[in-house]
Enzyme design. Structure first.
Site, short mmCIF file in Angstrom:
data_model
loop_
_atom_site.label_atom_id
_atom_site.label_comp_id
_atom_site.label_asym_id
_atom_site.label_seq_id
_atom_site.Cartn_x
_atom_site.Cartn_y
_atom_site.Cartn_z
N GLN A 195 34.02 38.83 39.52
CA GLN A 195 34.35 40.26 39.43
C GLN A 195 33.40 40.99 38.48
OE1 GLN A 195 38.59 41.42 39.61
NE2 GLN A 195 39.01 39.24 39.35
N ASP A 197 39.08 41.02 27.00
CA ASP A 197 39.38 41.04 28.43
C ASP A 197 38.10 41.37 29.21
OD1 ASP A 197 40.81 40.95 30.74
OD2 ASP A 197 41.84 42.86 30.47
N GLU A 198 38.06 41.04 30.48
CA GLU A 198 36.90 41.33 31.34
C GLU A 198 35.60 40.84 30.69
OE1 GLU A 198 37.58 42.33 34.24
OE2 GLU A 198 39.25 43.75 34.22
N ARG A 232 42.28 44.28 45.48
CA ARG A 232 43.21 45.27 44.92
C ARG A 232 44.46 45.36 45.79
NH1 ARG A 232 42.12 44.39 40.63
NH2 ARG A 232 40.72 42.89 41.57
#
Length: 802
Positions: free
Chosen positions: A296, A254-255, A656
């Site tokens: 991101q 992930d990420e 967010r």
DNA sequence: TTATGTACGCTTTTT
DNA sequence: GCGTACATAA
């Protein structure tokens, strides 16, 4: 029930894929966590993957826990339907618990889910003893994990003591940063040497070399080693590499945009068994699945490199075009935010040049406009934020405090907000800042535990040897440390040698002997004790608790409560890890972040940095301190690519928000201490489309420009300053830092290195070192068949041998 | 050896 | 304006 139900086309493609490589480009709020959990469930449930063959890398420990939880629920629900033929929700709690327990035992317990650091620390616990560095360095499975402060102090010691450099000219902090950066790029000292030049560069490399050696001598690793050592190990040892390659048939990351070169190497080694990904084709029953969003990427300061994500198609993929590729999926539908928030975020990020074009499509209604507020100073800003919260609470009875988050660029900004929240009695929680495990009393007790597990850990030994006070002072320790250094043995080996202590210890000998007895006593009980009981024993037997009780201040009381909390943390660890031992608990403590331990489910307003907010979502988000020099940070103003990273950070913060987004900035801000600084609105505010924002619209005019010029001047001065320092160089040790250390031949009855002596019980030996001078001389003697002994020649039963 | 004073530097973000 | 690290005194 299928794990594919309720997913959109792109998500289904991501979940159903089970062989070969796949890159998932997942925009903010596009359901990537859902895709990840469903994919794991699907691999196990539909493709018969063994849970023990799955390695899933998350960005935080908390994310790992949540993923395990969701997975457990997902699989238990399915089991409910196949087993009882009825939906989960209609099962009595006792059956639900029983099913979850079964899933835990059979599935989630077997999975390797965690951060890069925790997963590879775990791998090293198996195999680190089979690793030998090219320079001969090695570690045992009881290794300690050093945190940033430990690493920092080790570097500082090398710079000031070993290399005798002036820490003002050759800053340990900067060197530490350079070393960390090198490790994250996968560079060993030799490889770093090829990257740097000049005197300064040479010294950095030398410090790096010595630092590695010092870590090995302490049988310790820093955070970066937890990634770099496995890379070295897997490169070096084919057998071990093969084992882990065969074991982990499904790798998920992930990420992925925030991985660094070393992490990337690890993934490659595991997935392709060390072969080049372009030519690797043995994908039978094997997959690598990475999820990320280049927009991101916010961790380049710790060497994250989002071009790794952008290069996935070239390394592993089919290199086909976006609409024809079978190795990439894009999740572009956002289910989180209102279209207003999303459109504004899209407009902002469009100002970046370093990105792959990606559109995030809204699936929700317009919602309210973004609100922008200008305030006089940070106190007024905090008041305005809290006032707004109270108004919203009054207007919306369904609103819970847990729905609200305040995000900021730097931890220091939390203070003003906290004060206002306290004044209005709104419950809140601050994530980040001082970690629980960084508190002094916690670090003290953990240092005891580390020493018990790993006696070579001199950093821990020095931390606790005089805590609580045992009358062991600096000079005594220096003497002992010098002896240990000269003999090339861990300090503990000197300290635990009663003979040596009696010889070198002087007035402190009594305290030292007491300390040894304490550690030996604790070490005996280590075998058959669980971590929580060990902690309890350390606190009691060391006298730590009684000292706190004797102190009888509020602060001491607070420390005692924290220590109790540490015992609770150990109890919780034991509950989650049935076979967990002390080493495991210490590793989890070292790698825990503040966010991991905070319970965000409680109904409280959450305060945190933008970085900590990654991966989270809140109905209401306040983004404060939108000012040039603060956000974007002044350090990024003259560097286009840092500025782009700040913009990505802003993008992360904005996305967010689910329902409403509030932005604010102050006209004046107190930096630290008294100095009030005028401030101008963040450049990012001007990049938001006008129609989407209400309130005090940004005035980017003459004022802003003047201010920017001023900042520019300031940074230029700063740069000149740096250059001057650089130009000055570091040519040898400055006079004031010179400390001579001469063993020198002892006068009187001279004991000379190389002489032979005879001891009444140890037999014949040779003097290998002498310590001290004048009246007080100790000697190290190597006797046949045993390690060196340190003796006081005036007391020890020895005779010179001619 | 420990207790007290004082200067300094700190604020980017974290496993 | 706060905590740490180093210097100085008891």
């Amino acid at each position: 029930m299928s794990f594919l139900a309720g997913l959109n086309d792109a998500q289904r493609k991501a979940v159903d894929h089970h062989q070969g490589p796949l890159l998932v480009v997942a925009g903010a709020g596009s359901g990537k966590t859902r895709a990840l959990t469903h994919r794991i469930a699907h691999l196990i449930g539909a493709h018969g993957a063994d849970p023990a063959q799955i390695l899933a890398v998350t960005f935080t420990n908390k994310a790992a826990r949540e993923m395990k939880d969701r997975l457990e629920l997902l699989l238990a629900q399915r089991l409910a339907e196949s087993q009882y033929g009825q939906p989960w929700s209609t099962l009595p709690p006792v059956d639900q618990r029983q099913l979850r327990g079964r899933i835990f035992r059979e599935v989630t317990k077997e999975l390797w889910i965690g951060t890069f650091h925790s997963l590879f620390a775990r791998l090293l616990r198996f195999d680190i003893d089979k690793f030998r560095d090219a320079e001969g360095l090695s570690w045992t499975r009881q290794f300690s994990i050093y945190d940033e402060a430990d690493a920092q102090s080790l570097v500082k010691e090398i710079v000031t003591q070993e290399l005798q450099l002036d820490p003002k000219r050759f800053e340990p902090k900067k060197v530490r940063w350079a070393i960390s950066n090198a490790k994250n790029q996968g560079w060993l000292p030799d490889q770093l040497a090829a990257q740097v030049d000049g005197q300064r560069g040479k010294l950095t490399v030398e410090t790096y070399r010595r630092y590695r050696k010092a870590l090995a001598a302490n049988n310790a690793l820093d955070f970066d080693d937890l990634l770099l050592l496995p890379v070295q190990l897997l490169q070096q040892n084919e057998q071990i590499r093969r084992y882990w390659h065969n074991r982990f048939r499904h790798v998920l990351v992930d990420e992925y945009q925030d991985t660094n070169r070393t992490q990337y190497e690890l993934i490659k080694l595991l997935v392709t068994d060390g072969r080049e990904p372009e030519i690797f084709d043995d994908w039978q029953g094997r997959s690598v699945f990475v999820v990320g969003d280049a927009d991101q990427s916010i961790y380049s300061f710790r060497a994250a490199d989002f071009t790794i994500l952008m290069g996935f198609q070239d390394d592993f993929g089919d290199k086909a075009s976006d609409d024809a590729t079978r190795t990439m999926v894009k999740l572009e539908e956002n289910y989180r935010s209102t279209s207003t928030i999303l459109e504004a975020a899209n407009a902002l990020i469009a100002n970046n040049t370093e990105r792959i074009d990606k559109v995030l499509r809204a699936t929700r209604g317009e919602g309210e406009l973004i609100t922008l507020t200008r305030c006089d100073d940070e106190i007024a800003e905090a008041e305005a934020v809290v006032h707004r919260m109270r108004m919203l609470e009054a207007a919306h009875p369904e609103l819970r405090w847990g729905d609200v988050a305040v995000l900021y660029r730097t931890n220091a900004q939390s203070r003003a907000i906290e004060e206002s929240l306290v004044r209005w009695r709104i419950p809140y929680i601050v994530v980040g800042g001082l970690r629980f495990y960084d508190r002094r009393e916690i670090k003290d007790v953990l240092a005891y535990l580390r020493l018990l597990v790993n006696p070579a850990d001199t950093v821990s030994l020095l931390r606790v040897i005089n805590v609580p006070k045992r009358g062991i002072g600096k000079t005594t320790l220096q003497r002992l440390a010098d002896a240990a250094n000269q003999l090339g043995i861990p300090l503990w080996d000197v300290v635990s040698d009663a003979e040596a202590v009696r010889s070198l210890g002087g007035r402190s000998a009594k305290g030292l002997l007491q300390f040894c007895e304490l550690i030996n006593d604790l070490q005996r009980s280590i075998q058959d004790q669980i971590p929580s009981e060990m902690i309890q024993q350390v606190m009691e037997k060391s006298g730590y608790i009684s000292e706190l009780i004797a102190e009888a201040t509020d602060e001491a009381e607070e420390r005692r409560r924290n220590l109790q909390e540490l015992v609770n943390a150990a109890l919780q660890y034991q509950e989650e890890n049935e076979e967990g031992n002390l080493e495991g608990f210490l590793a989890s403590a070292a790698l825990a972040s503040d966010a991991d331990s905070k319970d965000t489910a409680a109904d409280r307003v959450t305060l945190m940095t933008l970085h900590s907010s990654k991966g989270l979502e809140f109905p209401l988000v306040f983004l404060v301190g939108m000012e040039q020099g603060l956000f974007p940070s002044y350090r990024s103003l003259d560097d286009p690519s840092s500025l782009e990273e700040e913009r990505r950070l802003c993008y992360v913060g904005m996305t967010r928000a689910k329902e409403r987004l509030f932005l604010s900035h102050a006209s004046e801000r107190r930096l630290w201490g008294g100095m009030r600084q005028p401030a101008v609105p963040s450049l990012f505010l001007a990049e938001l489309p006008e129609g989407l924002v209400q309130g005090d619209l940004p005035q980017i005019g003459g004022v802003a420009l003047r201010r920017e010029r001023r900042l520019d001047r300031l940074t230029r001065v700063d740069r000149d300053d740096n250059q001057r320092i650089k130009a000055g160089g570091v040519s040898g040790a400055p006079s004031n830092a010179v400390r001579r250390r001469q063993a020198g031949p002892a006068p009187g009855k001279a004991w000379v290195v190389g002489d032979r002596v005879v001891h009444s019980s140890f037999g014949e030996g040779e003097i290998t070192h002498t310590f001290g001078s004048g009246e007080k001389v100790s000697i190290a003697v190597k006797f046949v068949g045993m390690g060196p002994k340190i003796l006081d020649p005036r007391l020890a039963p020895i005779e010179p041998l001619e």
